[in-house]
Scaffold this active site. Structure first.
Site, PDB file in Angstrom:
ATOM      1  N   GLY A  42      36.974 137.547 -14.677  1.00  0.00           N
ATOM      2  CA  GLY A  42      38.018 136.756 -14.015  1.00  0.00           C
ATOM      3  C   GLY A  42      39.442 137.181 -14.286  1.00  0.00           C
ATOM      4  O   GLY A  42      40.317 137.027 -13.442  1.00  0.00           O
ATOM      5  N   GLU A  96      43.005 135.594 -20.579  1.00  0.00           N
ATOM      6  CA  GLU A  96      41.997 134.739 -19.937  1.00  0.00           C
ATOM      7  C   GLU A  96      42.457 134.341 -18.541  1.00  0.00           C
ATOM      8  O   GLU A  96      43.652 134.147 -18.323  1.00  0.00           O
ATOM      9  CB  GLU A  96      41.857 133.443 -20.747  1.00  0.00           C
ATOM     10  CG  GLU A  96      40.738 133.450 -21.763  1.00  0.00           C
ATOM     11  CD  GLU A  96      39.422 133.002 -21.161  1.00  0.00           C
ATOM     12  OE1 GLU A  96      39.188 133.262 -19.964  1.00  0.00           O
ATOM     13  OE2 GLU A  96      38.638 132.396 -21.893  1.00  0.00           O
ATOM     14  N   ASP A  97      41.508 134.154 -17.645  1.00  0.00           N
ATOM     15  CA  ASP A  97      41.876 133.662 -16.315  1.00  0.00           C
ATOM     16  C   ASP A  97      42.188 132.168 -16.358  1.00  0.00           C
ATOM     17  O   ASP A  97      43.230 131.732 -15.907  1.00  0.00           O
ATOM     18  CB  ASP A  97      40.775 133.977 -15.280  1.00  0.00           C
ATOM     19  CG  ASP A  97      39.387 133.476 -15.685  1.00  0.00           C
ATOM     20  OD1 ASP A  97      39.203 132.949 -16.801  1.00  0.00           O
ATOM     21  OD2 ASP A  97      38.461 133.624 -14.859  1.00  0.00           O
ATOM     22  N   ASP A 100      39.047 125.996 -19.396  1.00  0.00           N
ATOM     23  CA  ASP A 100      38.391 124.821 -18.841  1.00  0.00           C
ATOM     24  C   ASP A 100      37.914 123.966 -20.016  1.00  0.00           C
ATOM     25  O   ASP A 100      38.717 123.301 -20.667  1.00  0.00           O
ATOM     26  CB  ASP A 100      37.264 125.327 -17.925  1.00  0.00           C
ATOM     27  CG  ASP A 100      36.607 124.234 -17.123  1.00  0.00           C
ATOM     28  OD1 ASP A 100      37.311 123.354 -16.611  1.00  0.00           O
ATOM     29  OD2 ASP A 100      35.368 124.264 -16.994  1.00  0.00           O
ATOM     30  N   GLY A 102      37.102 125.100 -22.811  1.00  0.00           N
ATOM     31  CA  GLY A 102      37.584 125.768 -24.012  1.00  0.00           C
ATOM     32  C   GLY A 102      36.489 126.487 -24.785  1.00  0.00           C
ATOM     33  O   GLY A 102      36.766 127.207 -25.741  1.00  0.00           O
ATOM     34  N   LYS A 128      43.212 123.919 -17.473  1.00  0.00           N
ATOM     35  CA  LYS A 128      42.800 122.582 -17.018  1.00  0.00           C
ATOM     36  C   LYS A 128      42.595 121.699 -18.252  1.00  0.00           C
ATOM     37  O   LYS A 128      41.458 121.472 -18.671  1.00  0.00           O
ATOM     38  CB  LYS A 128      41.479 122.680 -16.230  1.00  0.00           C
ATOM     39  CG  LYS A 128      41.588 123.479 -14.938  1.00  0.00           C
ATOM     40  CD  LYS A 128      40.421 123.219 -14.001  1.00  0.00           C
ATOM     41  CE  LYS A 128      39.291 124.169 -14.200  1.00  0.00           C
ATOM     42  NZ  LYS A 128      38.279 124.125 -13.109  1.00  0.00           N
ATOM     43  N   PHE A 149      38.535 123.131  -8.707  1.00  0.00           N
ATOM     44  CA  PHE A 149      37.895 124.426  -8.917  1.00  0.00           C
ATOM     45  C   PHE A 149      38.646 125.472  -8.107  1.00  0.00           C
ATOM     46  O   PHE A 149      38.773 125.381  -6.892  1.00  0.00           O
ATOM     47  CB  PHE A 149      36.413 124.384  -8.525  1.00  0.00           C
ATOM     48  CG  PHE A 149      35.657 125.524  -9.145  1.00  0.00           C
ATOM     49  CD1 PHE A 149      35.157 125.429 -10.440  1.00  0.00           C
ATOM     50  CD2 PHE A 149      35.490 126.723  -8.455  1.00  0.00           C
ATOM     51  CE1 PHE A 149      34.488 126.491 -11.034  1.00  0.00           C
ATOM     52  CE2 PHE A 149      34.825 127.791  -9.040  1.00  0.00           C
ATOM     53  CZ  PHE A 149      34.331 127.673 -10.331  1.00  0.00           C
ATOM     54  N   ASP A 156      36.258 133.349  -9.449  1.00  0.00           N
ATOM     55  CA  ASP A 156      35.135 133.363  -8.513  1.00  0.00           C
ATOM     56  C   ASP A 156      34.431 132.019  -8.434  1.00  0.00           C
ATOM     57  O   ASP A 156      34.530 131.180  -9.335  1.00  0.00           O
ATOM     58  CB  ASP A 156      34.090 134.388  -8.972  1.00  0.00           C
ATOM     59  CG  ASP A 156      33.303 133.876 -10.186  1.00  0.00           C
ATOM     60  OD1 ASP A 156      33.943 133.516 -11.196  1.00  0.00           O
ATOM     61  OD2 ASP A 156      32.056 133.811 -10.118  1.00  0.00           O
ATOM     62  N   ARG A 162      36.838 136.682  -5.520  1.00  0.00           N
ATOM     63  CA  ARG A 162      37.733 137.273  -6.529  1.00  0.00           C
ATOM     64  C   ARG A 162      38.838 138.102  -5.899  1.00  0.00           C
ATOM     65  O   ARG A 162      39.931 138.210  -6.439  1.00  0.00           O
ATOM     66  CB  ARG A 162      36.934 138.190  -7.468  1.00  0.00           C
ATOM     67  CG  ARG A 162      35.934 137.469  -8.369  1.00  0.00           C
ATOM     68  CD  ARG A 162      35.441 138.439  -9.430  1.00  0.00           C
ATOM     69  NE  ARG A 162      34.222 138.005 -10.081  1.00  0.00           N
ATOM     70  CZ  ARG A 162      34.164 137.159 -11.119  1.00  0.00           C
ATOM     71  NH1 ARG A 162      35.265 136.647 -11.609  1.00  0.00           N
ATOM     72  NH2 ARG A 162      33.011 136.843 -11.657  1.00  0.00           N
TER      73      ARG A 162
HETATM   74  P1  IMP Z   1      35.260 127.277 -20.439  1.00  0.00           P
HETATM   75  O1  IMP Z   1      34.415 127.983 -21.420  1.00  0.00           O
HETATM   76  O2  IMP Z   1      34.655 125.982 -19.968  1.00  0.00           O
HETATM   77  O3  IMP Z   1      36.701 127.085 -20.877  1.00  0.00           O
HETATM   78  O4  IMP Z   1      35.243 128.127 -19.124  1.00  0.00           O
HETATM   79  C1  IMP Z   1      36.020 129.195 -18.965  1.00  0.00           C
HETATM   80  C2  IMP Z   1      35.452 130.076 -17.863  1.00  0.00           C
HETATM   81  O5  IMP Z   1      34.844 129.300 -16.812  1.00  0.00           O
HETATM   82  C3  IMP Z   1      36.581 130.807 -17.212  1.00  0.00           C
HETATM   83  O6  IMP Z   1      36.862 132.004 -17.869  1.00  0.00           O
HETATM   84  C4  IMP Z   1      36.057 130.981 -15.799  1.00  0.00           C
HETATM   85  O7  IMP Z   1      35.270 132.155 -15.709  1.00  0.00           O
HETATM   86  C5  IMP Z   1      35.182 129.792 -15.544  1.00  0.00           C
HETATM   87  N1  IMP Z   1      35.937 128.745 -14.807  1.00  0.00           N
HETATM   88  C6  IMP Z   1      36.379 127.559 -15.269  1.00  0.00           C
HETATM   89  N2  IMP Z   1      37.064 126.884 -14.327  1.00  0.00           N
HETATM   90  C7  IMP Z   1      37.057 127.669 -13.236  1.00  0.00           C
HETATM   91  C8  IMP Z   1      37.637 127.529 -11.915  1.00  0.00           C
HETATM   92  O8  IMP Z   1      38.309 126.553 -11.549  1.00  0.00           O
HETATM   93  N3  IMP Z   1      37.416 128.575 -11.072  1.00  0.00           N
HETATM   94  C9  IMP Z   1      36.704 129.685 -11.420  1.00  0.00           C
HETATM   95  N4  IMP Z   1      36.177 129.858 -12.636  1.00  0.00           N
HETATM   96  C10 IMP Z   1      36.346 128.855 -13.534  1.00  0.00           C
HETATM   97 MG    MG Z   2      33.569 132.826 -13.625  1.00  0.00          MG
END
Ligand code: IMP
Ligand code: MG
Length: 175
Positions: A42, A96-97, A100, A102, A128, A149, A156, A162
């Site tokens: 991402g 990081e993209d 979410d 974390g 977020k 989202f 993606d 993407r």
């Molecule tokens: P976490 O581990 O829940 O913080 O998720 C992080 C990963 O989930 C990110 O690096 C993204 O690849 C994916 N992700 C979380 N939210 C989104 C979104 O809104 N769009 C696309 N990918 C997301």
């Molecule tokens: Mg992803």
């Protein structure tokens, strides 16, 4: 699936913010070299734009974390790719993209700490915070968003979208 009619973040708005983030990260690094660790897939586009504007020496590395199925985190994170460089006593910048829950970032920070990084800083394009389950402390975030989202500019939904230059909200099935 359907995307929002208009982008939530245009390519131009993203570019302007990335320039500000590059200035902030460069300032933090104070001329010292940094290992850029890009979280695949991402953060690919974000990292390419950010790194070309840093004013400190950079070496490039990648991590790949798996945790996601569709829109919901499975809660379990494994690293399927880890940096090639020796990270002992190095300053590492995680790129990081989106933050979410974390969980992904926390797992990457754990790994880098265990690998001996002396200083770990994180820069995420989107955040977020309302979705957070595990505390993470990014040094810089581009845009804070509520629980939507996002797709485009690297982000993606099931590997699609993407390549879009702008960022859209994923709205659900076509009607
Ligand atoms: P976490 O581990 O829940 O913080 O998720 C992080 C990963 O989930 C990110 O690096 C993204 O690849 C994916 N992700 C979380 N939210 C989104 C979104 O809104 N769009 C696309 N990918 C997301
Ligand atoms: Mg992803």
């Amino acid at each position: 699936m359907r995307l929002s009619e208009r982008p939530l973040f245009s390519a131009g708005a993203i570019a302007a913010r990335v320039t500000e983030l590059a200035e902030a990260v460069s300032r933090d690094c104070a001329g010292e070299p940094v290992v850029a660790t890009v979280v695949l897939k991402g953060a690919l586009f974000f990292a390419a734009d950010l790194l070309r504007q840093l004013s400190v020496p950079v070496t490039l590395d990648f991590v790949r974390a798996r945790s996601y199925a569709g829109c919901n985190s499975t809660g379990h994170v494994t690293l399927t790719l880890t940096p090639e460089q020796d990270l002992r006593d190095r300053r590492v910048l995680i790129i990081e993209d989106i933050l979410d829950t974390g969980r992904t970032s926390a797992a990457i920070v754990d790994y880098l700490r265990t690998a001996g990084a002396s200083d770990i800083m994180m820069c995420a394009l989107f955040d977020k915070p309302s979705r957070r389950e595990v505390a993470v402390h990014p040094a810089h975030t581009g845009f804070v968003v509520d629980d939507r989202f996002l797709v485009g500019y690297g982000l993606d939904y099931e590997q699609r979208y993407r390549e879009l230059p702008d960022v859209y909200e994923l709205l659900g099935p076509e009607v």
